[in-house]
Design an enzyme around this catalytic site. Sequence first.
Site, PDB file in Angstrom:
ATOM      1  N   HIS A  31     -50.251  18.659 -22.906  1.00 31.58           N
ATOM      2  CA  HIS A  31     -50.901  19.945 -22.633  1.00 31.58           C
ATOM      3  C   HIS A  31     -51.900  20.335 -23.716  1.00 31.58           C
ATOM      4  CE1 HIS A  31     -50.754  24.435 -21.706  1.00 31.58           C
ATOM      5  NE2 HIS A  31     -51.008  23.878 -20.534  1.00 31.58           N
ATOM      6  N   HIS A  85     -56.638  32.431 -20.011  1.00 34.19           N
ATOM      7  CA  HIS A  85     -55.936  31.161 -20.112  1.00 34.19           C
ATOM      8  C   HIS A  85     -55.664  30.829 -21.577  1.00 34.19           C
ATOM      9  CE1 HIS A  85     -55.449  26.656 -19.825  1.00 34.19           C
ATOM     10  NE2 HIS A  85     -54.675  27.058 -18.841  1.00 34.19           N
TER      11      HIS A  85
END
Length: 546
Positions: free
Chosen positions: A114, A358
């Site tokens: 990630h 985000h």
Amino acid sequence: MAGVTAAAPSQAPTFLLNALPRDALTAARHTTRLSALIPPGLTAAVLTTFTVDVPFLLSVVPALTAQSADARVPPPPVLLVVGGGGVHPDAAATLPPHVAVHAPRLRTPYGVHHAKVMVLWYGHAGVRVVVSTANLTPADWGGMAQGVYCRDFPSRLPGGAGGEGGAATPAAPSSGGGDGDDPFGADLAAYLSALGAPAEPYARRLRGYDLMSAGVDLVASVPGTHGGAALQRYGHMRLRRLLAEAPPPPPAAPPAVAQVSSIGGLSAPWLAAFGDSLHAGCPPPPPPLPPGATAPAAAAARGVVVAGYASGTHLFARAAVLARPAVAAALHRYAVADGAAAARGGPVSPRRAATMPHLKTYARAVGPGDAAPLAWVLLSSANVSPAAWGTLVRGGAALSIASFEVGVLWTPGRWCPPAHDVGVAVGVGRGVPRGVGVGVGGGRTVGGSGSRRTVGTADVSVRARGGGGGSGWRRPPRRPVFVVDPAFRRAAAAATRDRGGGAAVVTFPLAHRLDALPYAGGDVEPWSHDVRRGAVDAYGRAWPLE
């Protein structure tokens, strides 16, 4: 503060936001674009991401496929590290041969790669390190709010040869926040090595560059069970050690605030351990409250002007988890500060106020209110989840981590001004002089071969060297003051002016409120991706999207 105004703090941060279409901040000093972060002249690169849109990446960053004018010079090697299922074969077939794709090994089915890191080599000119929260997709860079850390670093060797030959050997990662020779460089090299054999040559190459002037500590997560001397090397235990070694906030400081886009399968014991890490270094006893986690509301996601419910595909939280008492007690509303002022043309534009975040930021203020100075700030790819931050096992003797994550932590004791640039700007604002590599706006010293020149409003105690042989930097004589950038808080403008003592003022573009309101039920509920929603968004769509 004498000689420093709110509009021109003495140091601009290496914390930028992504530029958004028709956003007032795009014309200011706060933002950058992916194309500006990766200019031409690459000699090698590592790009890590969760997902990638290959056509977008190749079109926006021509430096990845640029050919040298000398046909005898091979194109620069590029390693693209991808999670999220890798790259579709059809897209992979469009990549040039010098771009290799690698999917790191994961130890559990719950883990992902990630992290969003770019390490960009420019030969004798230096190396650029970028840590962000944005995937390599158009939706991430143009449709959601993202955060970016960027700094340039010189070669260790005279003449700038650096590690281009790949002969240097990476050191082991630092176990904490000590003042080793180059803790940031060692930690970043160790992270690259942890990605697997394809990344090892790039880890060796990085050791030929001097990253001592990073001004931050690396906070990474690497899959595995880490015990013994490695217990505090990764995850939230790494953050715990760094904060324990940092200057402590006052006893009355409010709890830390975790601003995230997704929330994992949290439990009360895990939240308690994570809270202990976020509040490490506090005078005992630790704060009785858990860290405040801010997350978007369902109505806010529906009303996003950029993407509507489509932004919900980036926001993950299960309704059952959010209903757990320990999670509900910590959960607060994500809200952009000065929203009313923004609607009247204030400092934060309506476009940014109506864009879903985000980015993931963790911060702690030293006092109450929304404009108090900051004790520390963390920008990370990691959301609030055990997979990302790790879970203590074996009675607290080890930390089990499922995912790869990377973040950077600013503390007053570690901060220093930029000391080098590779000769290209990262900002998209007006009036950005060539050669200002990072921290666009404000004052900073740049130059080559030990020269000094000041760009902006204030001189700083640092020497920049552009010809190799190390950065030549030194820490400022006084610890800086961390504040929210006045462009995001009118109240912070007065706070910035009032800080005295001659210390540098380092600003952070935190758009969300630090004194966020808790969710109170009724119409205001946190976003959860597994709940059907009949109310349509600005584009006439219900959730889930068809």
